[in-house]
Design an enzyme around this catalytic site. Sequence first.
Site, PDB file in Angstrom:
ATOM      1  CG  ASP A  16      83.454 -33.027 -37.007  1.00  0.00           C
ATOM      2  OD1 ASP A  16      83.887 -33.427 -38.111  1.00  0.00           O
ATOM      3  OD2 ASP A  16      82.336 -32.503 -36.873  1.00  0.00           O
ATOM      4  CG  HIS A  33      90.877 -36.181 -43.587  1.00  0.00           C
ATOM      5  ND1 HIS A  33      89.970 -35.914 -42.589  1.00  0.00           N
ATOM      6  CD2 HIS A  33      90.141 -36.281 -44.731  1.00  0.00           C
ATOM      7  CE1 HIS A  33      88.747 -35.864 -43.098  1.00  0.00           C
ATOM      8  NE2 HIS A  33      88.823 -36.081 -44.399  1.00  0.00           N
ATOM      9  CG  LEU A 127      97.060 -43.086 -22.703  1.00  0.00           C
ATOM     10  CD1 LEU A 127      96.161 -42.341 -21.719  1.00  0.00           C
ATOM     11  CD2 LEU A 127      97.604 -42.097 -23.748  1.00  0.00           C
TER      12      LEU A 127
HETATM   13  C1  IPE Z   1      82.034 -37.810 -36.709  1.00  0.00           C
HETATM   14  O1  IPE Z   1      82.227 -36.770 -37.596  1.00  0.00           O
HETATM   15  C2  IPE Z   1      82.942 -38.956 -37.054  1.00  0.00           C
HETATM   16  C3  IPE Z   1      84.367 -38.745 -36.793  1.00  0.00           C
HETATM   17  C4  IPE Z   1      84.924 -37.672 -36.309  1.00  0.00           C
HETATM   18  C5  IPE Z   1      85.215 -39.866 -37.097  1.00  0.00           C
HETATM   19  P1  IPE Z   1      81.310 -36.593 -38.897  1.00  0.00           P
HETATM   20  O2  IPE Z   1      81.824 -35.376 -39.571  1.00  0.00           O
HETATM   21  O3  IPE Z   1      81.294 -37.842 -39.670  1.00  0.00           O
HETATM   22  O4  IPE Z   1      79.871 -36.340 -38.260  1.00  0.00           O
HETATM   23  P2  IPE Z   1      78.583 -35.655 -38.890  1.00  0.00           P
HETATM   24  O5  IPE Z   1      78.363 -36.297 -40.232  1.00  0.00           O
HETATM   25  O6  IPE Z   1      78.878 -34.193 -39.025  1.00  0.00           O
HETATM   26  O7  IPE Z   1      77.506 -35.907 -37.900  1.00  0.00           O
HETATM   27  C1  IPE Z   2      86.588 -35.407 -39.089  1.00  0.00           C
HETATM   28  O1  IPE Z   2      86.678 -34.352 -39.957  1.00  0.00           O
HETATM   29  C2  IPE Z   2      87.306 -36.627 -39.608  1.00  0.00           C
HETATM   30  C3  IPE Z   2      86.408 -37.695 -40.044  1.00  0.00           C
HETATM   31  C4  IPE Z   2      85.103 -37.682 -40.016  1.00  0.00           C
HETATM   32  C5  IPE Z   2      87.035 -38.881 -40.587  1.00  0.00           C
HETATM   33  P1  IPE Z   2      85.616 -34.093 -41.109  1.00  0.00           P
HETATM   34  O2  IPE Z   2      86.147 -34.668 -42.364  1.00  0.00           O
HETATM   35  O3  IPE Z   2      84.260 -34.546 -40.726  1.00  0.00           O
HETATM   36  O4  IPE Z   2      85.665 -32.503 -41.187  1.00  0.00           O
HETATM   37  P2  IPE Z   2      84.453 -31.522 -41.452  1.00  0.00           P
HETATM   38  O5  IPE Z   2      83.406 -31.840 -40.428  1.00  0.00           O
HETATM   39  O6  IPE Z   2      83.983 -31.787 -42.839  1.00  0.00           O
HETATM   40  O7  IPE Z   2      85.046 -30.171 -41.272  1.00  0.00           O
HETATM   41 MG    MG Z   3      82.691 -33.648 -39.807  1.00  0.00          MG
END
Ligand code: IPE
Ligand code: IPE
Ligand code: MG
Length: 232
Positions: A16, A33, A127
């Site tokens: 995240d 991303h 792995l």
């Molecule tokens: C969790 O992150 C999902 C992934 C990293 C794929 P999110 O950014 O979607 O989670 P929330 O919405 O903050 O809980």
């Molecule tokens: C995690 O990064 C990737 C996915 C959920 C696909 P985010 O896109 O949730 O990044 P933040 O949380 O907005 O910084």
């Molecule tokens: Mg996120």
Amino acid sequence: MSQANHPPQHVAIIMDGNGRWANERGLPRLAGHKAGGENIRPVVKAFADHGVRYLTLYAFSTENWNRARVEVAGLLGLLGRKIDQETQAFHQENIRLVHLGRLDRLSQRMRQKVKGAVELTKNNTGLTVCLAFDYGGRDEILQAARRIASAGIPGGSIDESAFARYLYSADIPDPDLLIRTGGESRLSNFLLWQAAYSELYFTPVLWPDFGPKDVQEALSEYRHRQRRFGRI
Ligand code: IPE
Ligand code: IPE
Ligand code: MG
């Protein structure tokens, strides 16, 4: 007993913080991303070098479909390209790829990519990398219950280990260590069944910045944890 001499067998990561990483740089979220995607290979290598045998990466949740259409399309596109680029390299490194999640909501092309990568690497013995993609813990448990019911298996004959064989993670041991980058302290529907006794590690480091030093820190914190599994 602390984990002094044992690396975790299975590490699961909620990757995240990509969006915030991009925001901080005045870049579009998709650039975050992309940077996050580029961070996968070095982190996989770092964990493998430390003796970890299973690595699960949360790449796209069942709730991530609710993001803006351009972001969803961008994420799926990036993921498809990542699979194209990395599958051969993973295969050469004897890495087995497993998919955790749904395939039915993906495009035919994407579904073929995921299936192809899993099929190509299925006999590899190094792995295991589990890609949690269109994955949700509740969805996984619900799909398992449905499959058990439609196979006509009487509920009374199912115990925990029999139930677990119907999960996406059927032949994967439960994660010993669950890491979430990006500063939030929640599971966001990740591995709800499997993480029952995982050690949780939350770090403010944003996923694209999570490097080998952070891998070491997480593993060294894990070494000091006392796992009791309900015993004393
Ligand atoms: C969790 O992150 C999902 C992934 C990293 C794929 P999110 O950014 O979607 O989670 P929330 O919405 O903050 O809980
Ligand atoms: C995690 O990064 C990737 C996915 C959920 C696909 P985010 O896109 O949730 O990044 P933040 O949380 O907005 O910084
Ligand atoms: Mg996120």
